[in-house]
Design a protein around this motif. Structure first.
Motif, short mmCIF file in Angstrom:
data_model
loop_
_atom_site.label_atom_id
_atom_site.label_comp_id
_atom_site.label_asym_id
_atom_site.label_seq_id
_atom_site.Cartn_x
_atom_site.Cartn_y
_atom_site.Cartn_z
N LYS A 97 5.04 -16.31 -2.91
CA LYS A 97 5.02 -14.94 -3.42
C LYS A 97 4.67 -15.03 -4.91
O LYS A 97 5.52 -15.30 -5.74
CB LYS A 97 6.39 -14.29 -3.23
N PRO A 98 3.40 -14.80 -5.24
CA PRO A 98 2.97 -14.95 -6.64
C PRO A 98 3.73 -14.00 -7.57
O PRO A 98 4.15 -12.92 -7.16
CB PRO A 98 1.49 -14.59 -6.61
N ARG A 99 3.86 -14.42 -8.80
CA ARG A 99 4.55 -13.59 -9.80
C ARG A 99 3.67 -12.42 -10.21
O ARG A 99 2.45 -12.50 -10.17
CB ARG A 99 4.88 -14.44 -11.02
N PHE A 100 4.29 -11.33 -10.61
CA PHE A 100 3.56 -10.14 -11.06
C PHE A 100 3.27 -10.31 -12.55
O PHE A 100 4.17 -10.21 -13.38
CB PHE A 100 4.38 -8.88 -10.80
N LYS A 101 2.03 -10.61 -12.88
CA LYS A 101 1.61 -10.72 -14.27
C LYS A 101 0.13 -10.35 -14.35
O LYS A 101 -0.49 -10.05 -13.34
CB LYS A 101 1.90 -12.11 -14.83
N SER A 102 -0.44 -10.38 -15.53
CA SER A 102 -1.80 -9.89 -15.71
C SER A 102 -2.82 -10.66 -14.87
O SER A 102 -3.78 -10.07 -14.38
CB SER A 102 -2.19 -9.93 -17.18
N TRP A 108 -1.91 -8.02 -6.57
CA TRP A 108 -0.82 -7.11 -6.22
C TRP A 108 -1.30 -5.68 -6.00
O TRP A 108 -0.70 -4.95 -5.21
CB TRP A 108 0.24 -7.12 -7.32
N LEU A 109 -2.34 -5.26 -6.69
CA LEU A 109 -2.74 -3.85 -6.62
C LEU A 109 -3.88 -3.57 -5.64
O LEU A 109 -4.15 -2.41 -5.35
CB LEU A 109 -3.13 -3.36 -8.02
N THR A 110 -4.55 -4.59 -5.14
CA THR A 110 -5.68 -4.36 -4.24
C THR A 110 -5.25 -3.69 -2.94
O THR A 110 -5.88 -2.71 -2.51
CB THR A 110 -6.40 -5.69 -3.94
N ALA A 111 -4.22 -4.19 -2.30
CA ALA A 111 -3.80 -3.62 -1.01
C ALA A 111 -3.38 -2.15 -1.14
O ALA A 111 -3.84 -1.30 -0.37
CB ALA A 111 -2.70 -4.46 -0.39
N PRO A 112 -2.52 -1.78 -2.10
CA PRO A 112 -2.18 -0.36 -2.24
C PRO A 112 -3.39 0.50 -2.59
O PRO A 112 -3.52 1.63 -2.10
CB PRO A 112 -1.15 -0.32 -3.36
N ALA A 113 -4.30 -0.03 -3.41
CA ALA A 113 -5.49 0.74 -3.78
C ALA A 113 -6.36 1.00 -2.56
O ALA A 113 -6.88 2.11 -2.37
CB ALA A 113 -6.28 0.00 -4.86
N ILE A 114 -6.55 0.00 -1.72
CA ILE A 114 -7.35 0.18 -0.50
C ILE A 114 -6.67 1.17 0.44
O ILE A 114 -7.33 2.00 1.06
CB ILE A 114 -7.60 -1.18 0.19
N LEU A 115 -5.36 1.11 0.55
CA LEU A 115 -4.62 2.05 1.39
C LEU A 115 -4.79 3.48 0.89
O LEU A 115 -5.07 4.39 1.68
CB LEU A 115 -3.14 1.67 1.43
N ILE A 116 -4.66 3.69 -0.40
CA ILE A 116 -4.83 5.03 -0.98
C ILE A 116 -6.27 5.51 -0.81
O ILE A 116 -6.52 6.66 -0.44
CB ILE A 116 -4.40 5.03 -2.45
N LEU A 117 -7.22 4.63 -1.07
CA LEU A 117 -8.63 4.98 -0.92
C LEU A 117 -8.96 5.34 0.54
O LEU A 117 -9.64 6.34 0.80
CB LEU A 117 -9.51 3.82 -1.39
#
Length: 161
Positions: A97-102, A108-117
């Motif tokens: 589980k990779p750490r949340f950093k830059s 971390w944001l690709t999956a939610p962005a694809i879901l919203i899109l």
């Protein structure tokens, strides 16, 4: 005979839990340190198997990592220090589980962005289809069909089959 067979089946089902690759020779004598090592081992990826933790993998590299984790814990490192040491040595990929950093923001944001899109595209397609259906008038009866219907309803002509 059936009871023995049923008892054997129950025992076989209970014994069929997850197979852990940790060898007895790898275990630490202190139960608290061993528990920490096992917890850390479930967070670390086997670099050979890639979808298994080092706790579940039989690969030689996973064994080496398990031994390294136990050496670091025995040396007095905290859990965070052990993880930092392994990340410095093997990169962020070693963590299941990779750490949340830059650097991992895209991950971390690709999956939610694809879901919203995808939800937005589905909503727009639904709205367009509804608007198109509302704009298209229902075809009415022709003049000939209207006269035939009037005759049928008045009882003047038999209905066609």
């Amino acid at each position: 005979m059936r009871r023995r067979l049923a008892a054997f089946a129950v025992l076989a089902a209970l014994a069929g839990g997850p197979a852990l690759a940790v060898q007895p020779s790898e275990r630490l004598p202190d139960p608290a340190q061993e528990a920490r090592a096992r917890a850390l081992s479930t967070e670390l990826r086997c670099m050979v198997c890639q979808n298994q933790s080092i706790d579940d993998s039989d690969a030689q590299l996973a064994k080496d990592l398990r031994v390294l984790v136990r050496e670091r814990i025995s040396a007095g490192d905290s859990d965070a220090e052990v993880l930092d040491y392994l990340v410095d040595r093997y990169g962020e990929f070693v963590l299941l589980k990779p750490r949340f950093k830059s650097e991992t923001l895209v991950l971390w944001l690709t999956a939610p962005a694809i879901l919203i899109l995808g939800g937005g595209v589905a909503f727009l397609a639904y709205r367009r289809r509804a608007a198109r259906a509302a704009a298209t008038p229902e075809p009415g009866l022709s003049a000939e069909e209207t006269r035939a219907l009037d005759r049928i309803l008045a009882g003047d002509a038999p209905a066609e089959r």
